[in-house]
Design a protein around this motif. Structure first.
Motif, PDB file in Angstrom:
ATOM      1  N   VAL A  92      17.107   8.298 -18.070  1.00 20.84           N
ATOM      2  CA  VAL A  92      17.864   7.079 -17.775  1.00 20.84           C
ATOM      3  C   VAL A  92      19.319   7.351 -18.138  1.00 20.84           C
ATOM      4  CG1 VAL A  92      18.101   4.629 -18.250  1.00 20.84           C
ATOM      5  CG2 VAL A  92      15.836   5.680 -18.281  1.00 20.84           C
ATOM      6  N   ALA A 106      18.689   6.187 -12.784  1.00 18.69           N
ATOM      7  CA  ALA A 106      17.603   6.820 -13.529  1.00 18.69           C
ATOM      8  C   ALA A 106      16.754   7.630 -12.556  1.00 18.69           C
ATOM      9  CB  ALA A 106      16.750   5.770 -14.224  1.00 18.69           C
ATOM     10  N   ARG A 127      17.436   1.174  -8.364  1.00 15.11           N
ATOM     11  CA  ARG A 127      18.200   0.524  -9.443  1.00 15.11           C
ATOM     12  C   ARG A 127      17.587  -0.794  -9.872  1.00 15.11           C
ATOM     13  NH1 ARG A 127      21.643  -3.351  -7.168  1.00 15.11           N
ATOM     14  NH2 ARG A 127      21.962  -3.038  -4.951  1.00 15.11           N
ATOM     15  N   ILE A 155      14.248  -0.013 -12.302  1.00 16.21           N
ATOM     16  CA  ILE A 155      14.318   0.836 -13.493  1.00 16.21           C
ATOM     17  C   ILE A 155      13.573   0.220 -14.672  1.00 16.21           C
ATOM     18  CG2 ILE A 155      15.867   1.820 -15.228  1.00 16.21           C
ATOM     19  CD1 ILE A 155      17.871   2.315 -12.961  1.00 16.21           C
TER      20      ILE A 155
END
Length: 118
Positions: free
Chosen positions: A73, A79, A93, A96
């Motif tokens: 991350v 990530a 996004r 995550i």
């Protein structure tokens, strides 16, 4: 010319032997533990409905959580996962936090690198 029925061309995969799937419109590329990649005429949604323990980490990626090596991350919007075969798959996004929560019970504590706290 002999025609093959569509049922004869279908592949049957053992979910335990699947690392991850990459979707492209109405096709999926199934990556196996053995290193083979097989093109399937099924969508990621079709696989996710049949294999509920798999995690949708991105619009185009479905993973087997048992085959995740680590999670990196970088920020709250960037990530990715590193799979057991070394493939680096991005996490969407908006997904995550959800993906990390789902994987936190399966991964060792040191496998989530650079954890970004909001």
């Amino acid at each position: 010319m002999k025609r093959l029925a569509a049922a004869q061309l279908q592949h049957n995969f053992d979910p335990a032997q699947v690392l991850y799937l990459i979707g492209d419109v109405n096709y999926s590329m199934v990556h196996l533990v053995s290193g083979k990649a097989i093109l399937s005429s099924r969508t990621l949604k079709w696989y996710s409905d049949r294999w509920p323990h798999f995690i949708r980490i991105h619009k185009a990626h479905l993973i087997n959580p048992d085959q995740v090596h680590s999670c990196v991350v970088i920020s709250s919007t960037i990530a990715h996962l590193i799979m057991n075969d070394g493939a680096r798959l991005p996490i969407g996004r908006r997904r995550i936090r959800e993906v990390i929560d789902q994987l936190s019970s399966d991964l060792p504590k040191n496998s989530i690198v650079g954890y970004y706290a909001e």
